[in-house]
Enzyme design. Sequence first.
Site, PDB file in Angstrom:
ATOM      1  N   SER A   8       0.843  -1.196   0.000  1.00  0.00           N
ATOM      2  CA  SER A   8       0.000   0.000   0.000  1.00  0.00           C
ATOM      3  C   SER A   8       0.882   1.252   0.000  1.00  0.00           C
ATOM      4  O   SER A   8       0.378   2.367   0.044  1.00  0.00           O
ATOM      5  CB  SER A   8      -0.878   0.005   1.252  1.00  0.00           C
ATOM      6  OG  SER A   8      -0.039   0.032   2.396  1.00  0.00           O
ATOM      7  N   LYS A  12       7.759   2.845  -0.977  1.00  0.00           N
ATOM      8  CA  LYS A  12       8.504   1.571  -0.965  1.00  0.00           C
ATOM      9  C   LYS A  12       8.595   1.027  -2.386  1.00  0.00           C
ATOM     10  O   LYS A  12       9.645   0.552  -2.823  1.00  0.00           O
ATOM     11  CB  LYS A  12       7.783   0.541  -0.067  1.00  0.00           C
ATOM     12  CG  LYS A  12       8.038   0.752   1.418  1.00  0.00           C
ATOM     13  CD  LYS A  12       7.105  -0.080   2.300  1.00  0.00           C
ATOM     14  CE  LYS A  12       7.208  -1.568   2.123  1.00  0.00           C
ATOM     15  NZ  LYS A  12       6.489  -2.300   3.232  1.00  0.00           N
ATOM     16  N   GLU A  37      -1.817  -8.321   6.776  1.00  0.00           N
ATOM     17  CA  GLU A  37      -0.754  -8.305   7.777  1.00  0.00           C
ATOM     18  C   GLU A  37      -1.198  -8.892   9.116  1.00  0.00           C
ATOM     19  O   GLU A  37      -2.100  -8.342   9.749  1.00  0.00           O
ATOM     20  CB  GLU A  37      -0.275  -6.871   7.970  1.00  0.00           C
ATOM     21  CG  GLU A  37       1.238  -6.791   7.953  1.00  0.00           C
ATOM     22  CD  GLU A  37       1.772  -5.378   7.945  1.00  0.00           C
ATOM     23  OE1 GLU A  37       2.223  -4.928   9.003  1.00  0.00           O
ATOM     24  OE2 GLU A  37       1.727  -4.733   6.889  1.00  0.00           O
ATOM     25  N   ASP A  67       8.219  -6.366   4.443  1.00  0.00           N
ATOM     26  CA  ASP A  67       7.843  -5.767   5.722  1.00  0.00           C
ATOM     27  C   ASP A  67       9.098  -5.172   6.359  1.00  0.00           C
ATOM     28  O   ASP A  67      10.177  -5.760   6.294  1.00  0.00           O
ATOM     29  CB  ASP A  67       7.191  -6.792   6.653  1.00  0.00           C
ATOM     30  CG  ASP A  67       6.250  -6.105   7.614  1.00  0.00           C
ATOM     31  OD1 ASP A  67       5.226  -5.562   7.168  1.00  0.00           O
ATOM     32  OD2 ASP A  67       6.566  -6.069   8.829  1.00  0.00           O
ATOM     33  N   PHE A 145      10.401   9.237   3.189  1.00  0.00           N
ATOM     34  CA  PHE A 145       9.060   8.993   3.713  1.00  0.00           C
ATOM     35  C   PHE A 145       9.216   8.371   5.080  1.00  0.00           C
ATOM     36  O   PHE A 145      10.335   8.079   5.532  1.00  0.00           O
ATOM     37  CB  PHE A 145       8.285   8.062   2.770  1.00  0.00           C
ATOM     38  CG  PHE A 145       8.782   6.637   2.759  1.00  0.00           C
ATOM     39  CD1 PHE A 145       9.871   6.275   1.997  1.00  0.00           C
ATOM     40  CD2 PHE A 145       8.172   5.651   3.540  1.00  0.00           C
ATOM     41  CE1 PHE A 145      10.346   4.961   1.985  1.00  0.00           C
ATOM     42  CE2 PHE A 145       8.627   4.350   3.541  1.00  0.00           C
ATOM     43  CZ  PHE A 145       9.721   4.001   2.762  1.00  0.00           C
ATOM     44  N   GLY A 146       8.103   8.143   5.761  1.00  0.00           N
ATOM     45  CA  GLY A 146       8.130   7.470   7.055  1.00  0.00           C
ATOM     46  C   GLY A 146       9.141   8.089   8.016  1.00  0.00           C
ATOM     47  O   GLY A 146       9.164   9.315   8.225  1.00  0.00           O
ATOM     48  N   LYS A 168      20.205   7.019  -0.585  1.00  0.00           N
ATOM     49  CA  LYS A 168      19.484   6.052   0.262  1.00  0.00           C
ATOM     50  C   LYS A 168      19.467   4.679  -0.404  1.00  0.00           C
ATOM     51  O   LYS A 168      19.678   3.653   0.234  1.00  0.00           O
ATOM     52  CB  LYS A 168      18.047   6.539   0.525  1.00  0.00           C
ATOM     53  CG  LYS A 168      17.286   5.620   1.453  1.00  0.00           C
ATOM     54  CD  LYS A 168      15.858   6.046   1.693  1.00  0.00           C
ATOM     55  CE  LYS A 168      15.138   4.981   2.507  1.00  0.00           C
ATOM     56  NZ  LYS A 168      13.699   5.189   2.601  1.00  0.00           N
ATOM     57  N   HIS A 173      18.250  -0.548   4.020  1.00  0.00           N
ATOM     58  CA  HIS A 173      17.779  -1.900   4.348  1.00  0.00           C
ATOM     59  C   HIS A 173      17.050  -2.507   3.146  1.00  0.00           C
ATOM     60  O   HIS A 173      17.232  -3.669   2.803  1.00  0.00           O
ATOM     61  CB  HIS A 173      16.845  -1.822   5.568  1.00  0.00           C
ATOM     62  CG  HIS A 173      15.765  -0.780   5.449  1.00  0.00           C
ATOM     63  ND1 HIS A 173      16.047   0.532   5.142  1.00  0.00           N
ATOM     64  CD2 HIS A 173      14.411  -0.850   5.556  1.00  0.00           C
ATOM     65  CE1 HIS A 173      14.918   1.219   5.078  1.00  0.00           C
ATOM     66  NE2 HIS A 173      13.907   0.392   5.326  1.00  0.00           N
ATOM     67  N   ARG A 174      16.224  -1.681   2.467  1.00  0.00           N
ATOM     68  CA  ARG A 174      15.438  -2.156   1.315  1.00  0.00           C
ATOM     69  C   ARG A 174      16.372  -2.567   0.171  1.00  0.00           C
ATOM     70  O   ARG A 174      16.226  -3.644  -0.393  1.00  0.00           O
ATOM     71  CB  ARG A 174      14.499  -1.011   0.877  1.00  0.00           C
ATOM     72  CG  ARG A 174      13.633  -1.328  -0.339  1.00  0.00           C
ATOM     73  CD  ARG A 174      12.458  -0.392  -0.411  1.00  0.00           C
ATOM     74  NE  ARG A 174      11.653  -0.469   0.804  1.00  0.00           N
ATOM     75  CZ  ARG A 174      11.683   0.453   1.765  1.00  0.00           C
ATOM     76  NH1 ARG A 174      12.395   1.548   1.637  1.00  0.00           N
ATOM     77  NH2 ARG A 174      10.979   0.284   2.864  1.00  0.00           N
TER      78      ARG A 174
HETATM   79  P1  ITT Z   1       2.878  -2.230   3.212  1.00  0.00           P
HETATM   80  O1  ITT Z   1       1.534  -2.072   2.587  1.00  0.00           O
HETATM   81  O2  ITT Z   1       3.921  -2.681   2.212  1.00  0.00           O
HETATM   82  O3  ITT Z   1       2.889  -3.053   4.466  1.00  0.00           O
HETATM   83  P2  ITT Z   1       3.619  -0.103   5.066  1.00  0.00           P
HETATM   84  O4  ITT Z   1       3.824   1.363   4.887  1.00  0.00           O
HETATM   85  O5  ITT Z   1       2.579  -0.550   6.047  1.00  0.00           O
HETATM   86  O6  ITT Z   1       3.340  -0.727   3.617  1.00  0.00           O
HETATM   87  P3  ITT Z   1       5.695  -1.605   6.522  1.00  0.00           P
HETATM   88  O7  ITT Z   1       4.675  -2.183   7.411  1.00  0.00           O
HETATM   89  O8  ITT Z   1       6.658  -2.523   5.857  1.00  0.00           O
HETATM   90  O9  ITT Z   1       5.029  -0.717   5.356  1.00  0.00           O
HETATM   91  O10 ITT Z   1       6.631  -0.520   7.199  1.00  0.00           O
HETATM   92  C1  ITT Z   1       6.421  -0.045   8.459  1.00  0.00           C
HETATM   93  C2  ITT Z   1       6.647   1.431   8.537  1.00  0.00           C
HETATM   94  O11 ITT Z   1       8.048   1.657   8.650  1.00  0.00           O
HETATM   95  C3  ITT Z   1       6.209   2.237   7.315  1.00  0.00           C
HETATM   96  O12 ITT Z   1       4.881   2.635   7.393  1.00  0.00           O
HETATM   97  C4  ITT Z   1       7.145   3.440   7.382  1.00  0.00           C
HETATM   98  O13 ITT Z   1       6.595   4.432   8.198  1.00  0.00           O
HETATM   99  C5  ITT Z   1       8.384   2.864   8.029  1.00  0.00           C
HETATM  100  N1  ITT Z   1       9.402   2.596   7.036  1.00  0.00           N
HETATM  101  C6  ITT Z   1       9.595   1.459   6.309  1.00  0.00           C
HETATM  102  N2  ITT Z   1      10.620   1.597   5.467  1.00  0.00           N
HETATM  103  C7  ITT Z   1      11.082   2.846   5.648  1.00  0.00           C
HETATM  104  C8  ITT Z   1      12.110   3.600   5.062  1.00  0.00           C
HETATM  105  O14 ITT Z   1      12.851   3.122   4.088  1.00  0.00           O
HETATM  106  N3  ITT Z   1      12.296   4.837   5.494  1.00  0.00           N
HETATM  107  C9  ITT Z   1      11.535   5.363   6.473  1.00  0.00           C
HETATM  108  N4  ITT Z   1      10.539   4.737   7.065  1.00  0.00           N
HETATM  109  C10 ITT Z   1      10.303   3.480   6.659  1.00  0.00           C
END
Ligand code: ITT
Length: 185
Positions: A8, A12, A37, A67, A145-146, A168, A173-174
Amino acid sequence: MRIFFVTSNEAKFREASLVLKEFGIDLMINRGYRKVEIQSDNLEDIVNNALQFICGDNSSDYFVVEDDGLFINRLNGFPGPYSSYVYKTIGLIGILKLMSGVDDRTAYFKSVVGLCGPKVGIKLFSGVVYGRIAMEPRGGTEGGFGFDPIFIPEGYDKTFAELGIDIKNKLSHRARAFRPWAIGY
Ligand code: ITT
């Protein structure tokens, strides 16, 4: 053969697409699926379970689910597998409040990527990037983001958001989970 990233989170998807482009792989998104999930302390279990709902529809397509978690050492790994919920609830400012006055700001991001498709079954790959939590959000409007505005990867003074997607994607990690995936799939 087509590969669909079921997520979603478009950010990513964008980052993973750029990494896989290096290998000549074109990634597509969702094909009508949604990532289901489960709640678990373990990213591998979450990915494995999500793939069970998607795989085996007898198509010739491949599917990828990822994830992630941000694991803060001083908070015993919190928010970890709960990162998405924590991001939506207390957010960056909430994390910074929890870290107020804390000297040990070390943390890491972990990504678990799972692939399934005809003949491969389910294969998991993971990647980690170590770093520290910034004192304040930086670069939020420029990129990322995030938790990107509060995460400073090891060897740098800037946050992921300030560094931008090109840097990045060299060390995240990705990228570290998707590269061996691209070589091995
Ligand atoms: P999915 O639908 O793929 O699950 P999601 O946004 O819920 O999308 P995750 O559960 O894998 O994704 O990730 C958890 C959270 O971690 C995500 O909402 C981001 O806020 C944060 N996150 C993941 N990867 C990140 C990144 O590369 N940089 C910053 N924050 C990240």
